[in-house]
Design a protein around this motif. Structure first.
Motif, PDB file in Angstrom:
ATOM      1  N   ALA A 112       2.606   6.690  -6.272  1.00  0.00           N
ATOM      2  CA  ALA A 112       2.942   8.114  -6.179  1.00  0.00           C
ATOM      3  C   ALA A 112       3.686   8.359  -4.877  1.00  0.00           C
ATOM      4  N   LEU A 113       4.577   9.348  -4.888  1.00  0.00           N
ATOM      5  CA  LEU A 113       5.397   9.663  -3.717  1.00  0.00           C
ATOM      6  C   LEU A 113       5.057  11.023  -3.141  1.00  0.00           C
ATOM      7  N   SER A 114       5.256  11.152  -1.840  1.00  0.00           N
ATOM      8  CA  SER A 114       5.213  12.467  -1.213  1.00  0.00           C
ATOM      9  C   SER A 114       6.560  13.122  -1.464  1.00  0.00           C
ATOM     10  N   SER A 115       6.642  14.395  -1.187  1.00  0.00           N
ATOM     11  CA  SER A 115       7.961  15.025  -1.157  1.00  0.00           C
ATOM     12  C   SER A 115       8.659  14.539   0.118  1.00  0.00           C
ATOM     13  N   ALA A 116       9.938  14.827   0.245  1.00  0.00           N
ATOM     14  CA  ALA A 116      10.643  14.502   1.489  1.00  0.00           C
ATOM     15  C   ALA A 116      10.118  15.437   2.576  1.00  0.00           C
ATOM     16  N   VAL A 117       9.603  14.866   3.656  1.00  0.00           N
ATOM     17  CA  VAL A 117       8.985  15.656   4.720  1.00  0.00           C
ATOM     18  C   VAL A 117       9.839  15.544   5.978  1.00  0.00           C
ATOM     19  N   ALA A 118      10.207  16.683   6.546  1.00  0.00           N
ATOM     20  CA  ALA A 118      11.018  16.690   7.764  1.00  0.00           C
ATOM     21  C   ALA A 118      10.210  16.123   8.923  1.00  0.00           C
ATOM     22  N   ALA A 119      10.751  15.110   9.562  1.00  0.00           N
ATOM     23  CA  ALA A 119      10.105  14.521  10.731  1.00  0.00           C
ATOM     24  C   ALA A 119      10.250  15.474  11.916  1.00  0.00           C
ATOM     25  N   PRO A 120       9.224  15.578  12.745  1.00  0.00           N
ATOM     26  CA  PRO A 120       9.351  16.426  13.931  1.00  0.00           C
ATOM     27  C   PRO A 120      10.427  15.879  14.870  1.00  0.00           C
ATOM     28  N   THR A 121      11.140  16.749  15.518  1.00  0.00           N
ATOM     29  CA  THR A 121      12.207  16.323  16.427  1.00  0.00           C
ATOM     30  C   THR A 121      11.777  16.406  17.893  1.00  0.00           C
ATOM     31  N   VAL A 122      10.502  16.645  18.113  1.00  0.00           N
ATOM     32  CA  VAL A 122       9.942  16.637  19.465  1.00  0.00           C
ATOM     33  C   VAL A 122       9.001  15.437  19.548  1.00  0.00           C
ATOM     34  N   ILE A 123       9.279  14.532  20.462  1.00  0.00           N
ATOM     35  CA  ILE A 123       8.444  13.343  20.617  1.00  0.00           C
ATOM     36  C   ILE A 123       7.027  13.781  20.988  1.00  0.00           C
TER      37      ILE A 123
ATOM     38  N   GLU B  88       2.482  16.997   8.756  1.00  0.00           N
ATOM     39  CA  GLU B  88       1.574  16.529   7.705  1.00  0.00           C
ATOM     40  C   GLU B  88       2.321  16.251   6.409  1.00  0.00           C
ATOM     41  N   PHE B  89       1.794  15.290   5.643  1.00  0.00           N
ATOM     42  CA  PHE B  89       2.287  15.013   4.295  1.00  0.00           C
ATOM     43  C   PHE B  89       1.094  14.786   3.383  1.00  0.00           C
ATOM     44  N   THR B  90       1.307  14.957   2.071  1.00  0.00           N
ATOM     45  CA  THR B  90       0.276  14.658   1.088  1.00  0.00           C
ATOM     46  C   THR B  90       0.876  13.851  -0.056  1.00  0.00           C
ATOM     47  N   ILE B  91       0.036  13.023  -0.650  1.00  0.00           N
ATOM     48  CA  ILE B  91       0.396  12.258  -1.846  1.00  0.00           C
ATOM     49  C   ILE B  91      -0.741  12.427  -2.833  1.00  0.00           C
ATOM     50  N   THR B  92      -0.442  12.969  -4.007  1.00  0.00           N
ATOM     51  CA  THR B  92      -1.439  13.105  -5.055  1.00  0.00           C
ATOM     52  C   THR B  92      -1.460  11.820  -5.869  1.00  0.00           C
ATOM     53  N   LEU B  93      -2.575  11.116  -5.826  1.00  0.00           N
ATOM     54  CA  LEU B  93      -2.701   9.835  -6.519  1.00  0.00           C
ATOM     55  C   LEU B  93      -2.963  10.072  -8.009  1.00  0.00           C
ATOM     56  N   THR B  94      -2.595   9.114  -8.827  1.00  0.00           N
ATOM     57  CA  THR B  94      -2.628   9.312 -10.275  1.00  0.00           C
ATOM     58  C   THR B  94      -3.780   8.611 -10.976  1.00  0.00           C
ATOM     59  N   GLY B  95      -4.551   7.818 -10.294  1.00  0.00           N
ATOM     60  CA  GLY B  95      -5.576   7.010 -10.960  1.00  0.00           C
ATOM     61  C   GLY B  95      -6.900   7.730 -11.158  1.00  0.00           C
ATOM     62  N   SER B  96      -7.786   7.045 -11.848  1.00  0.00           N
ATOM     63  CA  SER B  96      -9.151   7.501 -12.061  1.00  0.00           C
ATOM     64  C   SER B  96     -10.068   6.439 -11.466  1.00  0.00           C
ATOM     65  N   TYR B  97     -10.980   6.848 -10.611  1.00  0.00           N
ATOM     66  CA  TYR B  97     -11.794   5.895  -9.868  1.00  0.00           C
ATOM     67  C   TYR B  97     -13.269   6.148 -10.125  1.00  0.00           C
TER      68      TYR B  97
END
Length: 140
Positions: free
Chosen positions: A77-88, A93-102
């Motif tokens: 599964a992929l995250s959306s494209a997330v803008a990286a911060p430009t301040v060191i 934050e990013f999220t990835i919704t996983l597709t499996g059943s555990y």
């Protein structure tokens, strides 16, 4: 004399897909779901987007043996494209919704990677710096 406070950082290349894996036993109160939530920064002031990918492999029985040859990762599964911060030193934050059943009580391997060759990953040739990752789920 106290040591300098620091934290772990994982650098993910901007031109080559790289991955990191963690394994653990799913808690007994696991009911459903699976979301990876992470925070990352940028080692430069360059603007661009990062695309993350994740998946889970689960032991095939209630043992913790993952070397049976039957353990494979679910669909990536992929995250959306997330803008990286430009301040060191700043993170986003990013999220990835996983597709499996555990299943509660089973050992799993969580894979997280950067999808550097994804057309939406535009932080070219710059490392994305992962500083935090959590596995969120619904409890019983």
């Amino acid at each position: 004399n106290a040591p300098k406070a620091t934290y772990s950082q994982w650098l993910f290349d901007g031109t080559t897909d790289e991955h990191r894996m963690w394994s653990f036993i799913l808690p007994g109160n696991y009911a459903s779901g699976g979301t990876l939530r992470g925070k990352f920064g940028n080692k430069t002031t360059t603007a661009g987007n990062v695309v993350w990918k994740g998946a889970v492999a689960q032991a095939t029985d209630l043992s913790t043996d993952l070397d049976t040859g039957n353990t494979v990762f679910d669909t990536v599964a992929l995250s959306s494209a997330v803008a990286a911060p430009t301040v060191i030193g700043q993170v986003t934050e990013f999220t990835i919704t996983l597709t499996g059943s555990y299943t509660a009580g089973r050992k799993i391997i969580v894979m997280l990677g950067r999808d550097a060759d994804n057309a939406s990953d535009t932080l070219n040739a710059i490392d994305a710096c992962l500083v935090d990752l959590t596995f969120e789920y619904t409890t019983t």
